[in-house]
Each structure stands twice: as structure tokens, then as C-alpha cells.
Design an enzyme around this catalytic site. Structure first.
Site, PDB file in Angstrom:
ATOM      1  N   PRO A   2      39.922   2.860  13.557  1.00 39.89           N
ATOM      2  CA  PRO A   2      41.821   3.604  13.794  1.00 39.89           C
ATOM      3  C   PRO A   2      41.593   4.655  14.337  1.00 39.89           C
ATOM      4  O   PRO A   2      40.848   5.158  14.496  1.00 39.89           O
ATOM      5  CB  PRO A   2      42.095   4.041  12.034  1.00 39.89           C
ATOM      6  CG  PRO A   2      40.925   2.753  11.347  1.00 39.89           C
ATOM      7  CD  PRO A   2      40.060   3.001  12.374  1.00 39.89           C
ATOM      8  N   GLU A   3      42.957   4.466  15.068  1.00 35.71           N
ATOM      9  CA  GLU A   3      43.356   5.408  15.966  1.00 35.71           C
ATOM     10  C   GLU A   3      43.567   6.982  15.176  1.00 35.71           C
ATOM     11  O   GLU A   3      44.721   6.725  13.839  1.00 35.71           O
ATOM     12  CB  GLU A   3      43.783   5.391  16.909  1.00 35.71           C
ATOM     13  CG  GLU A   3      43.385   4.486  17.428  1.00 35.71           C
ATOM     14  CD  GLU A   3      42.832   3.864  19.671  1.00 35.71           C
ATOM     15  OE1 GLU A   3      43.322   4.580  19.774  1.00 35.71           O
ATOM     16  OE2 GLU A   3      42.169   3.558  19.781  1.00 35.71           O
ATOM     17  N   LYS A  51      40.957  11.757  13.154  1.00 39.26           N
ATOM     18  CA  LYS A  51      40.914   9.996  11.983  1.00 39.26           C
ATOM     19  C   LYS A  51      40.480  10.853  10.784  1.00 39.26           C
ATOM     20  O   LYS A  51      39.580  10.007  10.227  1.00 39.26           O
ATOM     21  CB  LYS A  51      39.907   9.585  13.135  1.00 39.26           C
ATOM     22  CG  LYS A  51      40.254   9.441  14.267  1.00 39.26           C
ATOM     23  CD  LYS A  51      39.236   8.835  15.541  1.00 39.26           C
ATOM     24  CE  LYS A  51      39.622   8.287  16.978  1.00 39.26           C
ATOM     25  NZ  LYS A  51      38.343   7.480  18.234  1.00 39.26           N
ATOM     26  N   ARG A 248      32.048   1.127  23.508  1.00 37.53           N
ATOM     27  CA  ARG A 248      33.180   1.163  23.477  1.00 37.53           C
ATOM     28  C   ARG A 248      33.466  -0.151  25.171  1.00 37.53           C
ATOM     29  O   ARG A 248      33.061  -0.096  26.025  1.00 37.53           O
ATOM     30  CB  ARG A 248      33.198   2.344  23.685  1.00 37.53           C
ATOM     31  CG  ARG A 248      33.639   3.081  22.554  1.00 37.53           C
ATOM     32  CD  ARG A 248      34.090   2.438  21.208  1.00 37.53           C
ATOM     33  NE  ARG A 248      33.090   3.536  20.410  1.00 37.53           N
ATOM     34  CZ  ARG A 248      34.555   4.419  20.308  1.00 37.53           C
ATOM     35  NH1 ARG A 248      35.078   4.937  20.333  1.00 37.53           N
ATOM     36  NH2 ARG A 248      33.992   5.743  18.983  1.00 37.53           N
TER      37      ARG A 248
END
Length: 269
Positions: A2-3, A51, A248
Site C-alpha cells: 500500500p502507498e 506508509k 520491484r
């Protein structure tokens, strides 16, 4: 993972359900804090920091959690059966007379002194959605290592807190450069525009469950490049590519984003 906008949204929901109410149920299912009992204490607020989530509790305590890849907080009416996952995945329960919050698959869960929150989040750069947002400091930190790739610099929470993999790809696209371009090779004014755009997008998305970076209202076109491998670039029509940047996945358009590409990157088709 989640950002920052998603974490802000979760924090807002938790704050609405818990803040100002006395805990009637408390269960921290991690060995180190399994005996901690927070019942009878009032939740003061739930604050996002990048975050991270900081649930501040009466008596100078903070429950610090981080969602990382799979974590989630779910809020239900007290007495309602939770359905956020199997019961064995629940790591935390905080409940009051009206609402109960369940923390699922939380990889980070610790009870700390509120006065010592800096030990958990003090390393973070300016928070894109925080009251202390400082764009000039964010630009300074982003440009501090000119040889570092843009993608790596954007993901480093010590530079600016809240950007994750989706925004990394989308911001590079909007700046018309690849995520592998060294920060020092960005044209004059681009770092400032990147930081301003990041702030604008996270602010626009923090109150809604579905993130949008595009200006089009066509169904299904919420993002420019992220998750769109092989599909046409909305700017030039070339096929979107996908490759790894560190650990990523990264999406970009090889035709209209200037700069180096990933080593060995193939076609997006």
C-alpha cells in the site's frame, strides 16, 4: 505494498471508528506484546506517517503498525463477524462499544511509548500527506545522490514518505523519463515538478478507495502505465514494457520516456 494515499485512507477509517472511544477489547497477537492489555484506555487518534500507522492511546502509548505487502486493517460494527481473512491471520484486535478493528497479516506490530515514536518513523523524509509537508526539503533529498536512479530515489522513504511502486512508475511516465535515469540527469525544474505532482496525486486519491492518475474518465483507464504491460501507451501508442528495478516490478513506455532502460528488457507484447 500500500502507498501513502491508501495508508491515509485506512488511518482515516480507523480514526473515525476508534478515536475518542474507550477500548473494551484489546488483543495483540504477537509474542512480545501478547500480555499487553489496553482495555479501559481511550484511543486518542490514528495518524498515518508515510506508509506507517500510529494509533495513539491514552497513557502515552502508541500502537505502531505497517501493512507492507499483505497487511490490512478492517473495521466492523462490534458484534459483527469479521471476514477479512482466516482467524489465524488476525494479529491485532481493538474494539469499543460501537466498532471493532481487526489487523490482518500485519508484518510490523509493536507497542511503543508515544514520546519515542521517532524511533519507528524518525528516519522518514517529508510526508506527502502530512501537516509538515516540505516540498523544498523533499527536492533536496531526492537530488542528494545524483548517480542514483530516479526509481530508487522515489521509493526511498527517507527522501519523501508515501511513494510506492505504482506512483514510482506513474511519476516517471508523467515526467517523460525512464525510472533508470540517474537523478542528476533530470532536466532543470523536473525534480520540483515531480515532487509537486506526487503531492497533487496523493492528495487527490487519499479519500477514495480506487487510485486514479489519469485525467480520462474512460472505464478501466485509471493508470497510465502501471499494470498495463503490452497495452498501448496513452501518449504515443507504443506497447508498454515491464521489467525489474531492484526487487520491484516497473512499467514504462520505451518510446516516449527518455533515458536508459532495464538491462535485457524485452518487448511488452
Amino acid at each position: 505494498m500500500p502507498e501513502g494515499d491508501t495508508v491515509w485512507y485506512v488511518a482515516h477509517r480507523l480514526d473515525e471508528a476508534l478515536a475518542g472511544r474507550v477500548l473494551t477489547r484489546s488483543d495483540l497477537r504477537v509474542p512480545r506484546f501478547a500480555t499487553a492489555d489496553l482495555t479501559g484506555r481511550r484511543v486518542l487518534d490514528v495518524t498515518p506517517r508515510g506508509k506507517h500507522l500510529l494509533t495513539r492511546i491514552e497513557g502515552g502509548l502508541t500502537l505502531h503498525s505497517h501493512l507492507r505487502m499483505d497487511g490490512a486493517w478492517r473495521v466492523y460494527a462490534t458484534g459483527e463477524r469479521p471476514h477479512g481473512g482466516p482467524a489465524h491471520q488476525i494479529r491485532a484486535i481493538l474494539g469499543n462499544a460501537e466498532f471493532t478493528a481487526y489487523g490482518y497479516r500485519l508484518p510490523v506490530l509493536e507497542l511503543i511509548r508515544t514520546a519515542e515514536e521517532s524511533q519507528a518513523v524518525g528516519h522518514l523524509g517529508p510526508d506527502l500527506l502530512g501537516p509538515d509537508w516540505d516540498p523544498a526539503e523533499a527536492v533536496r533529498r531526492l537530488a542528494a545522490d545524483p548517480a542514483r536512479t530516479l526509481g530508487e530515489a522515489l521509493l526511498d522513504q527517507r527522501n519523501l514518505a508515501g511513494i510506492g511502486n505504482v506512483y514510482k512508475s506513474e511519476l516517471a511516465f508523467l515526467a517523460a523519463v525512464t525510472p533508470w535515469l540517474p537523478v542528476g540527469e533530470l532536466a532543470e525544474g523536473v525534480p520540483e515538478r515531480l515532487v509537486a505532482t506526487a503531492h497533487r496525486l496523493l492528495e487527490a486519491n487519499k479519500d477514495r478507495p480506487h487510485r486514479r492518475t489519469t485525467t480520462t474518465r474512460r472505464t478501466g483507464e485509471l493508470l497510465y502505465v502501471y499494470g498495463r504491460e503490452g497495452r498501448p501507451c496513452p501518449r504515443c501508442g507504443a506497447a508498454i514494457h515491464k521489467a525489474e528495478l531492484g526487487d520491484r516490478v516497473t512499467y514504462w513506455c520505451p518510446a516516449c520516456q527518455e533515458g536508459p532502460a532495464a538491462a535485457g528488457a524485452g518487448s511488452g507484447g
